[in-house]
Scaffold this active site. Structure first.
Site, mmCIF file in Angstrom:
data_model
loop_
_atom_site.group_PDB
_atom_site.id
_atom_site.type_symbol
_atom_site.label_atom_id
_atom_site.label_comp_id
_atom_site.label_asym_id
_atom_site.label_seq_id
_atom_site.Cartn_x
_atom_site.Cartn_y
_atom_site.Cartn_z
ATOM 1 N N HIS A 13 -4.694 1.941 7.176
ATOM 2 C CA HIS A 13 -3.330 2.478 7.290
ATOM 3 C C HIS A 13 -3.098 3.573 6.239
ATOM 4 O O HIS A 13 -2.587 4.655 6.562
ATOM 5 C CB HIS A 13 -2.346 1.306 7.123
ATOM 6 C CG HIS A 13 -0.896 1.659 7.180
ATOM 7 N ND1 HIS A 13 -0.049 1.189 8.159
ATOM 8 C CD2 HIS A 13 -0.131 2.437 6.374
ATOM 9 C CE1 HIS A 13 1.176 1.663 7.949
ATOM 10 N NE2 HIS A 13 1.146 2.433 6.866
ATOM 11 N N GLU A 14 -3.508 3.305 4.988
ATOM 12 C CA GLU A 14 -3.270 4.281 3.904
ATOM 13 C C GLU A 14 -4.173 5.513 4.041
ATOM 14 O O GLU A 14 -3.740 6.629 3.760
ATOM 15 C CB GLU A 14 -3.457 3.621 2.523
ATOM 16 C CG GLU A 14 -2.569 2.413 2.242
ATOM 17 C CD GLU A 14 -1.112 2.591 2.610
ATOM 18 O OE1 GLU A 14 -0.599 3.725 2.533
ATOM 19 O OE2 GLU A 14 -0.479 1.586 2.998
ATOM 20 N N CYS A 27 5.604 -0.175 7.301
ATOM 21 C CA CYS A 27 5.284 1.038 6.554
ATOM 22 C C CYS A 27 6.522 1.450 5.762
ATOM 23 O O CYS A 27 7.617 1.482 6.320
ATOM 24 C CB CYS A 27 4.881 2.154 7.520
ATOM 25 S SG CYS A 27 4.479 3.693 6.692
ATOM 26 N N LEU A 28 6.342 1.760 4.485
ATOM 27 C CA LEU A 28 7.487 2.132 3.649
ATOM 28 C C LEU A 28 8.152 3.425 4.129
ATOM 29 O O LEU A 28 9.312 3.672 3.820
ATOM 30 C CB LEU A 28 7.059 2.271 2.182
ATOM 31 C CG LEU A 28 6.608 0.976 1.493
ATOM 32 C CD1 LEU A 28 6.133 1.267 0.076
ATOM 33 C CD2 LEU A 28 7.710 -0.069 1.479
ATOM 34 N N GLY A 41 0.836 -1.191 0.000
ATOM 35 C CA GLY A 41 0.000 0.000 0.000
ATOM 36 C C GLY A 41 0.867 1.236 0.000
ATOM 37 O O GLY A 41 1.998 1.208 0.509
ATOM 38 N N HIS A 89 -2.680 7.791 6.437
ATOM 39 C CA HIS A 89 -1.574 8.560 5.854
ATOM 40 C C HIS A 89 -2.064 9.869 5.246
ATOM 41 O O HIS A 89 -1.518 10.935 5.526
ATOM 42 C CB HIS A 89 -0.866 7.764 4.758
ATOM 43 C CG HIS A 89 0.285 6.929 5.233
ATOM 44 N ND1 HIS A 89 1.335 7.453 5.937
ATOM 45 C CD2 HIS A 89 0.565 5.609 5.077
ATOM 46 C CE1 HIS A 89 2.208 6.483 6.201
ATOM 47 N NE2 HIS A 89 1.763 5.355 5.693
ATOM 48 N N GLN A 99 3.147 9.988 0.954
ATOM 49 C CA GLN A 99 4.388 9.212 1.091
ATOM 50 C C GLN A 99 5.251 9.365 -0.160
ATOM 51 O O GLN A 99 6.471 9.243 -0.104
ATOM 52 C CB GLN A 99 4.062 7.719 1.249
ATOM 53 C CG GLN A 99 3.523 7.329 2.596
ATOM 54 C CD GLN A 99 3.357 5.820 2.661
ATOM 55 O OE1 GLN A 99 2.408 5.279 2.118
ATOM 56 N NE2 GLN A 99 4.277 5.156 3.326
HETATM 57 CO CO CO Z 1 2.528 3.444 5.702
#
Ligand code: CO
Length: 175
Positions: free
Chosen positions: A131-132, A89-90, A47, A135, A52
């Site tokens: 989660h996204e 998480c990236l 995701g 963000h 991000q």
């Molecule tokens: Co994340």
């Protein structure tokens, strides 16, 4: 328009941005979604949210099994149940934490063709969507854990902060 996107990591400011709604679904937006998808795949993620990738827009991409979701202005309209899931998480390289979220969600959004979509998700897909969507609201997963747990990951956060600092410095020098 080709903008070179990169993954922004904690504590870069854009991760704290409450992103703007997309007014018009055009080729520009479709291009951003494609680039975000590529960025996510290269980084081996499931995701990615627009901020991000450095974009102040309400866009997310999610990969679940064979299904790819490219969502515009996604909103959670219903939550049900509880699940605790080990999340990554990236924007927080190598950090994994258990986060408590709803087990089922219903998400309303637009797709790339500007059609309204209504997604009923459960388990991991529900977790990734929450989660996204967090963000693009400027919320990151460490905000979702209790204070005592945050103390336990303090040294890991410090390391990520240092890596981000060095990376941003290098980008500035290269420019
Ligand atoms: Co994340």
């Amino acid at each position: 328009m080709e903008i070179k996107l990169r993954i922004h990591t904690w504590p870069e400011k854009i991760l704290r941005t409450k992103c703007k709604d997309v007014k018009e679904v055009d080729d520009n937006i479709r291009n951003f979604l494609d680039q975000m998808y590529r960025l996510m795949r290269v980084a081996d993620g499931i995701g990615l949210a627009a901020n991000q990738a450095g974009l102040d827009l309400n866009l997310i991409v999610v990969q679940h099994q064979d299904q790819v979701y490219k969502l515009i202005n996604p909103k959670i309209i219903k939550r049900k149940g509880k699940i605790t899931f080990l999340e990554g998480c990236l924007s927080f390289p190598a950090l994994e934490i258990e986060v408590k979220r709803a087990n089922k969600v219903r998400v309303a959004a637009l797709n790339e063709k500007r059609e309204a979509v209504d997604i009923e998700a459960e388990g991991i897909l529900a977790v990734v969507l929450q989660h996204e969507i967090d963000h693009i609201s400027g919320i990151v997963f460490i905000d979702r854990i209790p204070f005592w747990k945050r103390i336990k990951i303090k040294s890991q956060l410090k390391k990520i902060k240092k890596q981000t600092h060095d990376k941003v410095q290098k980008i500035k020098t290269d420019e």
